[in-house]
Motif scaffolding. Structure first.
Motif, PDB file in Angstrom:
ATOM      1  N   ARG B 114      54.427  67.091  47.738  1.00 56.90           N
ATOM      2  CA  ARG B 114      54.483  67.886  46.513  1.00 56.90           C
ATOM      3  C   ARG B 114      54.264  67.029  45.265  1.00 56.90           C
ATOM      4  O   ARG B 114      53.719  67.501  44.269  1.00 56.90           O
ATOM      5  CB  ARG B 114      55.837  68.583  46.455  1.00 56.90           C
ATOM      6  CG  ARG B 114      55.902  69.797  45.587  1.00 56.90           C
ATOM      7  CD  ARG B 114      55.044  70.929  46.103  1.00 56.90           C
ATOM      8  NE  ARG B 114      54.938  71.993  45.101  1.00 56.90           N
ATOM      9  CZ  ARG B 114      54.114  71.963  44.061  1.00 56.90           C
ATOM     10  NH1 ARG B 114      53.299  70.950  43.888  1.00 56.90           N
ATOM     11  NH2 ARG B 114      54.099  72.939  43.183  1.00 56.90           N
ATOM     12  N   ASP B 168      53.032  68.434  32.923  1.00 57.92           N
ATOM     13  CA  ASP B 168      52.398  69.538  33.652  1.00 57.92           C
ATOM     14  C   ASP B 168      52.927  69.596  35.082  1.00 57.92           C
ATOM     15  O   ASP B 168      53.192  70.666  35.628  1.00 57.92           O
ATOM     16  CB  ASP B 168      50.872  69.348  33.667  1.00 57.92           C
ATOM     17  CG  ASP B 168      50.289  69.456  32.270  1.00 57.92           C
ATOM     18  OD1 ASP B 168      50.974  70.037  31.403  1.00 57.92           O
ATOM     19  OD2 ASP B 168      49.168  68.961  32.045  1.00 57.92           O
ATOM     20  N   HIS B 169      53.081  68.395  35.658  1.00 56.25           N
ATOM     21  CA  HIS B 169      53.544  68.311  37.031  1.00 56.25           C
ATOM     22  C   HIS B 169      54.969  68.873  37.168  1.00 56.25           C
ATOM     23  O   HIS B 169      55.281  69.576  38.120  1.00 56.25           O
ATOM     24  CB  HIS B 169      53.504  66.848  37.467  1.00 56.25           C
ATOM     25  CG  HIS B 169      53.514  66.673  38.930  1.00 56.25           C
ATOM     26  ND1 HIS B 169      52.411  66.881  39.711  1.00 56.25           N
ATOM     27  CD2 HIS B 169      54.509  66.348  39.776  1.00 56.25           C
ATOM     28  CE1 HIS B 169      52.721  66.680  40.967  1.00 56.25           C
ATOM     29  NE2 HIS B 169      53.983  66.364  41.043  1.00 56.25           N
ATOM     30  N   ASP B 172      54.938  72.555  37.161  1.00 54.46           N
ATOM     31  CA  ASP B 172      54.428  72.973  38.450  1.00 54.46           C
ATOM     32  C   ASP B 172      55.552  72.980  39.501  1.00 54.46           C
ATOM     33  O   ASP B 172      55.727  73.941  40.253  1.00 54.46           O
ATOM     34  CB  ASP B 172      53.330  71.983  38.833  1.00 54.46           C
ATOM     35  CG  ASP B 172      52.366  72.585  39.812  1.00 54.46           C
ATOM     36  OD1 ASP B 172      52.139  73.797  39.716  1.00 54.46           O
ATOM     37  OD2 ASP B 172      51.854  71.832  40.655  1.00 54.46           O
ATOM     38  N   LEU B 173      56.328  71.895  39.512  1.00 51.80           N
ATOM     39  CA  LEU B 173      57.436  71.783  40.464  1.00 51.80           C
ATOM     40  C   LEU B 173      58.534  72.789  40.144  1.00 51.80           C
ATOM     41  O   LEU B 173      59.151  73.369  41.034  1.00 51.80           O
ATOM     42  CB  LEU B 173      58.028  70.365  40.429  1.00 51.80           C
ATOM     43  CG  LEU B 173      57.146  69.253  40.943  1.00 51.80           C
ATOM     44  CD1 LEU B 173      57.779  67.897  40.635  1.00 51.80           C
ATOM     45  CD2 LEU B 173      56.942  69.391  42.439  1.00 51.80           C
ATOM     46  N   TRP B 174      58.752  73.004  38.858  1.00 47.36           N
ATOM     47  CA  TRP B 174      59.783  73.943  38.415  1.00 47.36           C
ATOM     48  C   TRP B 174      59.468  75.342  38.943  1.00 47.36           C
ATOM     49  O   TRP B 174      60.353  76.087  39.363  1.00 47.36           O
ATOM     50  CB  TRP B 174      59.843  73.932  36.890  1.00 47.36           C
ATOM     51  CG  TRP B 174      60.641  75.036  36.287  1.00 47.36           C
ATOM     52  CD1 TRP B 174      61.997  75.089  36.184  1.00 47.36           C
ATOM     53  CD2 TRP B 174      60.147  76.243  35.713  1.00 47.36           C
ATOM     54  NE1 TRP B 174      62.378  76.253  35.574  1.00 47.36           N
ATOM     55  CE2 TRP B 174      61.260  76.985  35.278  1.00 47.36           C
ATOM     56  CE3 TRP B 174      58.866  76.775  35.519  1.00 47.36           C
ATOM     57  CZ2 TRP B 174      61.133  78.223  34.665  1.00 47.36           C
ATOM     58  CZ3 TRP B 174      58.740  77.999  34.918  1.00 47.36           C
ATOM     59  CH2 TRP B 174      59.877  78.713  34.492  1.00 47.36           C
ATOM     60  N   ALA B 175      58.154  75.678  38.961  1.00 43.38           N
ATOM     61  CA  ALA B 175      57.748  77.012  39.387  1.00 43.38           C
ATOM     62  C   ALA B 175      58.092  77.279  40.857  1.00 43.38           C
ATOM     63  O   ALA B 175      58.226  78.429  41.266  1.00 43.38           O
ATOM     64  CB  ALA B 175      56.252  77.190  39.146  1.00 43.38           C
ATOM     65  N   ASP B 176      58.258  76.207  41.666  1.00 41.51           N
ATOM     66  CA  ASP B 176      58.582  76.391  43.089  1.00 41.51           C
ATOM     67  C   ASP B 176      59.901  77.123  43.287  1.00 41.51           C
ATOM     68  O   ASP B 176      59.979  78.102  44.005  1.00 41.51           O
ATOM     69  CB  ASP B 176      58.669  75.026  43.795  1.00 41.51           C
ATOM     70  CG  ASP B 176      57.308  74.391  43.940  1.00 41.51           C
ATOM     71  OD1 ASP B 176      56.306  75.069  43.655  1.00 41.51           O
ATOM     72  OD2 ASP B 176      57.254  73.211  44.344  1.00 41.51           O
ATOM     73  N   ARG B 218      52.975  80.586  29.528  1.00 45.33           N
ATOM     74  CA  ARG B 218      52.542  79.372  30.215  1.00 45.33           C
ATOM     75  C   ARG B 218      51.323  79.698  31.070  1.00 45.33           C
ATOM     76  O   ARG B 218      51.226  80.813  31.578  1.00 45.33           O
ATOM     77  CB  ARG B 218      53.663  78.840  31.100  1.00 45.33           C
ATOM     78  CG  ARG B 218      54.867  78.398  30.329  1.00 45.33           C
ATOM     79  CD  ARG B 218      55.748  77.537  31.206  1.00 45.33           C
ATOM     80  NE  ARG B 218      56.895  77.078  30.431  1.00 45.33           N
ATOM     81  CZ  ARG B 218      58.042  77.743  30.317  1.00 45.33           C
ATOM     82  NH1 ARG B 218      58.218  78.870  30.942  1.00 45.33           N
ATOM     83  NH2 ARG B 218      59.029  77.254  29.603  1.00 45.33           N
ATOM     84  N   PRO B 219      50.411  78.778  31.296  1.00 47.74           N
ATOM     85  CA  PRO B 219      50.387  77.419  30.744  1.00 47.74           C
ATOM     86  C   PRO B 219      50.034  77.423  29.257  1.00 47.74           C
ATOM     87  O   PRO B 219      49.235  78.240  28.825  1.00 47.74           O
ATOM     88  CB  PRO B 219      49.281  76.741  31.565  1.00 47.74           C
ATOM     89  CG  PRO B 219      48.401  77.846  32.025  1.00 47.74           C
ATOM     90  CD  PRO B 219      49.287  79.032  32.207  1.00 47.74           C
TER      91      PRO B 219
END
Lengths: 280, 261
Positions: B114, B168-169, B172-176, B218-219
């Motif tokens: 990830r 940004d990353h 992205d991880l937060w969205a999981d 977002r984004p």
């Protein structure tokens, strides 16, 4: 063209391998250059009759003495005696130093209670204990081992305590955020963090152990490498003294090297200037 | 729900670092705390993490008072703080020691993939770049699946390009799993790019000064005029929090004001 390519590649391979191999063997050899050179020169000087080599015997004479001692079984007996003393003294000193160093490093109350006394005792030259140890423990093995243990104790104690005190607070905090219990904190954070300094203190301690075994064997021993030294002095046999010194050097270097290779797999992670392969 | 109720902290040396800070932070919300140096941002975060105890007020997570590090709360520090004697994979799995090894390996492998560091699994931390190390730290904090993730200026030691990349990353991880994020920062850009709400603090003693909602989908486009607008609002609030003149005020008039006597 296609026929020539492999040949070219092979030439490349050979070229890239030779300097590597050269470096691998030439580097240790460089360290041997000076002592071997001096030995050869001295051998030559005696052989040419420029010196009689009576007080400073040439290498061949020292080697002959060692072989002679080995043949008669004397050498094995002396080495065993000395090695036993060092191992026992070193072991006791390391255990005491580690336990007390860990206690006063980890626990502030113990440090305030213990450390001033230990520091005061450290200021006493260890040899000064000899007469007292002989009175208390007798002239035989116990007093010798005690002296060696005292010599080993201080660097190990200081090393362990200093290492624990200097563990990075930030790393300890990582352990706290993962809610490590006391023992888990010691096992997973403190021990690995302390290990490099601990290995250094063990090596320093071992060096002192070898130093004090000589002192211990000077104070009346009937066997051991230190006895060989005294015996050589009293009977005027410089070759025997030098033989014992050479064996001390070999034993000291070997035991130090054993600690080094035993700890190397545990310390591979270190980001050090003089890591093997890291140049320098 | 993370509830901060009149949290205050006075250090034993008498420094009054934080005074009556209150905020209700919803599940999955991203909060940025911004303020000048010495305004108690880190103190607040450490109190939420349970690393330091608040001297007054309470921090509660889902009704449970936080007085010590809590399994539902993860934290990422300014430095990666990786354990140098563990491989990258073992660092990520550090908080999973209670799981059976097979499950732990699986979770670590997933997290490594990830954050895009699968090929670094067996590397030592010293072999990583600053950005990679911080990614490992993020993975280590996220892999136990905390409900709340605290970030203490996590990207401030990185270069601008790596910082944007990691911001940004992180989103992205937060969205999981959509944990609550509480981010302390001194970077206005970072606050506006990440947060739903920006809490501006003022120093001496540290307290809440102003709250700015960032109503941007977002984004977020860092170049858009709306983004700029929010940035200016945060900057203005920051300036006022430090009792500085607002940027668009006439500098001459303020200079005169100060010398009227």
């Amino acid at each position: 063209m296609t026929v020539e390519l492999p040949a070219l590649e092979r030439a490349d391979l050979v070229e890239s391998h030779t300097p590597n191999r050269l470096r691998r063997y030439a580097r240790p050899a460089l360290g041997l250059l000076l002592p071997v050179g001096i030995a050869l020169v001295w051998e030559l000087v005696v052989w040419l009759g420029l010196s009689n080599g009576r007080l400073v015997p040439p290498p061949t004479k020292i080697f002959a003495t060692i072989m002679e001692l080995a043949r008669s079984g004397e050498l094995a007996r002396h080495i065993t005696a000395t090695l036993t003393r060092v191992v026992l003294g070193f072991g006791l000193g390391v255990i005491a130093g580690t336990v007390l160093g860990a206690v006063s490093g980890y626990w502030g109350v113990a440090r305030r209670l213990l450390d001033p006394t230990v520091q005061a005792l450290r200021a006493i030259p260890s040899i000064a204990w000899v007469p007292l140890f002989i009175l208390w423990l007798g002239i035989f093995e116990t007093s010798k081992i005690a002296l060696i243990a005292v010599g080993v104790f201080f660097p190990v104690y200081l090393g362990v305590m200093g290492a624990i005190l200097s563990v990075d607070r930030k790393i300890v905090e990582v352990g706290r955020t993962f809610r490590l219990s006391g023992p888990a904190m010691i096992r997973r954070i403190l021990l690995p963090a302390v290990l490099p300094a601990y290995v250094v203190s063990l090596r320093v301690g071992l060096g002192l152990g070898w130093m004090f075994v000589v002192a211990a064997e000077f104070m009346g021993a009937s066997e051991g490498l230190g006895y060989l030294l005294i015996d050589g002095q009293q009977l005027g046999k410089p070759a025997q003294i030098l033989a014992a010194i050479v064996i001390f050097a070999i034993l000291g270097k070997t035991t130090d090297w054993l600690i080094e290779i035993a700890s190397a797999p545990l310390l591979r992670w270190q980001d050090a200037f003089s890591r093997p392969g890291g140049g320098a | 729900m993370l509830v901060l109720n009149t949290v205050g902290k006075t250090y034993p040396n008498g420094v009054h670092a934080l005074e009556r800070f209150s905020a209700d932070i919803g599940i999955g919300e991203i909060i940025a705390i911004i303020g000048g140096s010495g305004c108690g941002k880190s103190t607040l975060l450490r109190a939420i993490a349970g690393l330091d105890r608040a001297t007054s007020g309470t921090v509660t997570l889902d009704g449970e008072a936080i007085t010590a590090p809590h399994p539902k709360i993860g934290i990422i520090f300014q430095e990666p703080r990786l354990l140098p004697w563990l491989s990258v994979a073992d660092n990520i799995g550090f908080g999973l020691s209670e799981l059976p090894p097979a499950l732990r390996r699986e979770k670590v492998a997933l997290a490594l993939a990830r954050v895009g560091l699968t090929e670094k699994a067996s590397a030592w931390p010293r072999e990583l770049s600053g950005g990679q190390a911080q990614r490992v730290a993020i993975a280590r904090a996220l892999v136990p699946q905390p409900e709340v993730l605290l970030l203490d200026e996590p990207f401030s030691a990185l270069d601008a390009f790596t910082r944007r990349d990691l911001q940004d990353h992180l989103l992205d991880l937060w969205a999981d799993t959509r944990p609550t994020l509480v981010l302390v920062t001194h970077d206005v850009d970072e606050a506006v790019v990440l947060a739903d709400r920006v809490l501006v603090m003022r120093p001496r003693p540290g307290r809440l000064f102003e709250e700015i909602k960032i109503n941007l989908a977002r984004p977020r486009d860092r170049q858009s005029p709306l983004f700029d607008n929010f940035k200016r609002r945060v900057l203005t609030a920051l300036d006022r929090s430090l009792d500085r003149s607002v940027p668009d005020a006439d500098p001459k008039s303020t200079a005169g004001e100060a010398m009227w006597w």
